[in-house]
Enzyme design. Structure first.
Site, PDB file in Angstrom:
ATOM      1  N   ALA A  80     -26.376  17.865  49.134  1.00 49.93           N
ATOM      2  CA  ALA A  80     -27.589  17.099  48.862  1.00 49.93           C
ATOM      3  C   ALA A  80     -28.529  17.827  47.904  1.00 49.93           C
ATOM      4  O   ALA A  80     -29.291  17.189  47.180  1.00 49.93           O
ATOM      5  CB  ALA A  80     -28.311  16.786  50.163  1.00 49.93           C
ATOM      6  N   THR A  81     -28.484  19.153  47.894  1.00 52.14           N
ATOM      7  CA  THR A  81     -29.336  19.869  46.937  1.00 52.14           C
ATOM      8  C   THR A  81     -28.961  19.443  45.521  1.00 52.14           C
ATOM      9  O   THR A  81     -29.834  19.101  44.703  1.00 52.14           O
ATOM     10  CB  THR A  81     -29.158  21.399  47.099  1.00 52.14           C
ATOM     11  OG1 THR A  81     -29.580  21.755  48.421  1.00 52.14           O
ATOM     12  CG2 THR A  81     -29.977  22.171  46.078  1.00 52.14           C
ATOM     13  N   ASN A 154     -36.445  16.665  57.831  1.00 53.51           N
ATOM     14  CA  ASN A 154     -35.537  17.602  58.479  1.00 53.51           C
ATOM     15  C   ASN A 154     -36.191  18.406  59.593  1.00 53.51           C
ATOM     16  O   ASN A 154     -35.538  18.866  60.505  1.00 53.51           O
ATOM     17  CB  ASN A 154     -34.915  18.552  57.447  1.00 53.51           C
ATOM     18  CG  ASN A 154     -35.902  19.066  56.441  1.00 53.51           C
ATOM     19  OD1 ASN A 154     -36.563  18.288  55.750  1.00 53.51           O
ATOM     20  ND2 ASN A 154     -36.039  20.365  56.346  1.00 53.51           N
ATOM     21  N   GLN A 182     -30.845  13.628  56.159  1.00 54.76           N
ATOM     22  CA  GLN A 182     -30.933  13.722  57.625  1.00 54.76           C
ATOM     23  C   GLN A 182     -30.720  12.376  58.311  1.00 54.76           C
ATOM     24  O   GLN A 182     -30.541  12.326  59.524  1.00 54.76           O
ATOM     25  CB  GLN A 182     -32.294  14.305  58.036  1.00 54.76           C
ATOM     26  CG  GLN A 182     -32.488  15.753  57.626  1.00 54.76           C
ATOM     27  CD  GLN A 182     -31.595  16.725  58.392  1.00 54.76           C
ATOM     28  OE1 GLN A 182     -30.931  16.375  59.368  1.00 54.76           O
ATOM     29  NE2 GLN A 182     -31.559  17.973  57.946  1.00 54.76           N
ATOM     30  N   SER A 202     -25.441  14.335  52.462  1.00 52.74           N
ATOM     31  CA  SER A 202     -24.695  15.582  52.569  1.00 52.74           C
ATOM     32  C   SER A 202     -23.759  15.501  53.764  1.00 52.74           C
ATOM     33  O   SER A 202     -24.188  15.147  54.869  1.00 52.74           O
ATOM     34  CB  SER A 202     -25.686  16.726  52.754  1.00 52.74           C
ATOM     35  OG  SER A 202     -25.014  17.949  52.795  1.00 52.74           O
ATOM     36  N   HIS A 204     -22.268  17.742  55.657  1.00 49.17           N
ATOM     37  CA  HIS A 204     -22.338  18.648  56.816  1.00 49.17           C
ATOM     38  C   HIS A 204     -23.424  18.288  57.807  1.00 49.17           C
ATOM     39  O   HIS A 204     -23.506  18.878  58.884  1.00 49.17           O
ATOM     40  CB  HIS A 204     -22.440  20.112  56.367  1.00 49.17           C
ATOM     41  CG  HIS A 204     -23.757  20.555  55.812  1.00 49.17           C
ATOM     42  ND1 HIS A 204     -24.634  21.340  56.529  1.00 49.17           N
ATOM     43  CD2 HIS A 204     -24.345  20.360  54.610  1.00 49.17           C
ATOM     44  CE1 HIS A 204     -25.689  21.614  55.776  1.00 49.17           C
ATOM     45  NE2 HIS A 204     -25.536  21.030  54.601  1.00 49.17           N
ATOM     46  N   THR A 242     -13.538  20.099  38.786  1.00 52.16           N
ATOM     47  CA  THR A 242     -12.406  19.640  39.597  1.00 52.16           C
ATOM     48  C   THR A 242     -12.904  19.147  40.953  1.00 52.16           C
ATOM     49  O   THR A 242     -13.696  19.829  41.612  1.00 52.16           O
ATOM     50  CB  THR A 242     -11.406  20.812  39.794  1.00 52.16           C
ATOM     51  OG1 THR A 242     -10.969  21.221  38.506  1.00 52.16           O
ATOM     52  CG2 THR A 242     -10.227  20.410  40.655  1.00 52.16           C
ATOM     53  N   CYS A 328     -33.019  25.570  56.314  1.00 49.32           N
ATOM     54  CA  CYS A 328     -32.847  25.332  54.878  1.00 49.32           C
ATOM     55  C   CYS A 328     -33.778  26.238  54.097  1.00 49.32           C
ATOM     56  O   CYS A 328     -33.623  26.427  52.908  1.00 49.32           O
ATOM     57  CB  CYS A 328     -33.158  23.895  54.530  1.00 49.32           C
ATOM     58  SG  CYS A 328     -32.747  22.743  55.807  1.00 49.32           S
TER      59      CYS A 328
HETATM   60  N1  PMP Z   1     -32.507  17.503  52.000  1.00 48.54           N
HETATM   61  C1  PMP Z   1     -32.733  17.607  53.304  1.00 48.54           C
HETATM   62  C2  PMP Z   1     -33.735  16.694  53.945  1.00 48.54           C
HETATM   63  C3  PMP Z   1     -32.061  18.555  54.054  1.00 48.54           C
HETATM   64  O1  PMP Z   1     -32.304  18.670  55.360  1.00 48.54           O
HETATM   65  C4  PMP Z   1     -31.123  19.405  53.418  1.00 48.54           C
HETATM   66  C5  PMP Z   1     -30.348  20.455  54.177  1.00 48.54           C
HETATM   67  N2  PMP Z   1     -31.109  21.308  54.934  1.00 48.54           N
HETATM   68  C6  PMP Z   1     -30.922  19.255  52.043  1.00 48.54           C
HETATM   69  C7  PMP Z   1     -31.618  18.288  51.369  1.00 48.54           C
HETATM   70  C8  PMP Z   1     -29.939  20.124  51.297  1.00 48.54           C
HETATM   71  O2  PMP Z   1     -28.635  19.721  51.615  1.00 48.54           O
HETATM   72  P1  PMP Z   1     -27.362  20.613  51.255  1.00 48.54           P
HETATM   73  O3  PMP Z   1     -27.260  21.615  52.337  1.00 48.54           O
HETATM   74  O4  PMP Z   1     -26.222  19.648  51.294  1.00 48.54           O
HETATM   75  O5  PMP Z   1     -27.564  21.171  49.909  1.00 48.54           O
END
Ligand code: PMP
Length: 393
Positions: A80-81, A154, A182, A202, A204, A242, A328
């Site tokens: 997500a980042t 989050n 989230q 994301s 995970h 890739t 995070c």
């Molecule tokens: N946005 C939110 C609201 C998150 O909670 C997080 C992860 N802590 C992220 C973005 C970043 O996600 P990623 O770990 O997949 O880079």
């Protein structure tokens, strides 16, 4: 299949940090292993490559199915980042970026880096949601390229009123992005109903592997392809590199599981969260939940234990894996910007713990936390303020 959280952790440590990362679903692991054991670059034209590409497209359909979008509207990323960075990069045209004060650093820092002078941060209210009047006032100034407001926070789990945010932004001619990292997999998302233009997710956070995510880009937006990473033109030119085939397969498998179980998992998480929260509030005086208790994710509670610094409380209960602020931001100094924006004092923010749980959490986990947390808070308060402080309500 049962998830064994103890594979890599001591048996007696209860994991209550799902918002940092959720345990890999067993079905996800089962789907990923054969892919990891097979060779194949999804861009190759021989049978190995075509098989890998097939896996990627099956996963894309599964994620699309979870979100209610078409598979061609998804760009796979490394999480997500990256999806958040890509969203702002693709939509910022040199005018203005408008974001909420409680956004994740992956939005706040990106906006700040990309549009230092041109970023407007809209305040949030004391219940943790974006201040819609302030948003409307900001948008009245015009010339906004993109509004980015997170779907669920989050740290507190508080949900944004996205339909209203979208309506206001569209009326002002801005594109709308939401960081739904989230939310996805925890509450239903239907992009046929929710008229957002871009959305980040994301794997995970809902039982998939780390390091894989996606950006939804609505086709009708007709956004010009503007990648962050240039190279071999993968992902229709949106994201070179890739394909992470096993990761993407894992994300697809997690989406499939989350979709079929979302109702029961929501109820499960909510019941356990409520049990934990009620018990801690009843037993520990000077404890308070942060943010709306009505409009929030099912599996998270942010609780301030007055006069009990969170780092000390966490250190005093090594058998409970929870989080002060959010993982995070690990390494970041200072109290949570989210809690400060909600009006908490510095010391209140520093005395706040986030407990987050999910599909594999058990009643025994909650029983353990209900025992351990009050003892740890009492220990810290006594150490800091002497025995005169009465802990039990
Ligand atoms: N946005 C939110 C609201 C998150 O909670 C997080 C992860 N802590 C992220 C973005 C970043 O996600 P990623 O770990 O997949 O880079």
């Amino acid at each position: 299949m049962e998830t064994d959280l103890t594979v890599n952790a001591p048996k007696d440590v209860t994991y209550l940090d799902y918002n940092a990362t959720a345990p890999l679903r067993p079905e996800v692991l089962a789907a990923m292993v054969p892919v990891l054991q097979t060779v194949g670059n999804a861009s190759s034209q021989h049978v190995y490559g075509l098989t890998a590409a097939n896996h990627v497209e099956t996963a894309r359909r599964r994620v699309a199915d979870l979100l209610g979008c078409s598979p061609g509207e998804l760009v796979f990323t490394a999480g997500a980042t990256e999806a958040n960075n890509l969203a702002l990069h693709a939509t910022y045209r040199g005018h203005r970026i408008v974001v909420g004060a409680s956004e994740h650093p992956a939005i706040l820092e990106t906006a700040n880096a990309r549009a230092t002078e041109n970023t407007t941060i809209v305040p949030i209210g004391r219940y943790g949601a974006i201040d819609l009047t302030a948003l409307s006032d900001t948008l009245a100034g015009g010339s906004v390229d993109v509004v980015s407001v997170m779907a669920a926070n989050n740290e507190t789990g508080v949900l944004s009123d996205l339909p209203v945010v979208i309506e206001l932004a569209h009326a002002a001619g801005a594109v709308v992005h939401t960081d739904a990292t989230q939310l996805v997999g925890k509450l239903p998302v239907d992009l046929t109903e929710l008229d957002v233009d871009l959305l980040s997710l994301s794997a995970h956070k809902f039982g998939g592997p780390q390091g894989v995510g996606a950006l939804f880009v609505r086709r009708s937006l007709r956004l010009a392809t503007r990648p962050l990473l240039y190279g071999g033109g993968h992902e229709r030119g949106w994201r070179a590199g890739t394909a992470n085939v096993a990761g993407i397969v894992g994300m697809g498998a997690a989406a499939l599981e989350a979709k079929s179980r979302i109702r029961t998992e929501t109820q499960h998480s909510q019941r356990l969260r409520d049990r934990l929260e009620q018990s801690l509030l009843n037993v520990i005086h000077g404890s308070r939940v942060n943010g709306s208790t009505e409009h929030r994710l099912p599996g998270v509670t942010s609780i301030t234990f007055a006069e009990a610094p969170a780092d000390a409380v966490l250190a005093a209960m090594p058998t409970v894996a929870a989080s002060d602020g959010s993982a995070c931001h690990s390494g970041a100094l200072g109290p949570s910007h989210v809690l400060l924006a909600m009006g908490l004092s510095r010391s209140e923010a520093e005395s706040t713990i986030r407990f987050s749980l999910g599909y594999a959490t058990t009643d025994a986990d909650i029983d353990h936390a209900i025992q351990a947390v009050p003892k740890a808070v009492e220990f810290v308060r006594t150490a800091l303020h002497g025995t005169s402080q009465r802990m039990l309500a």
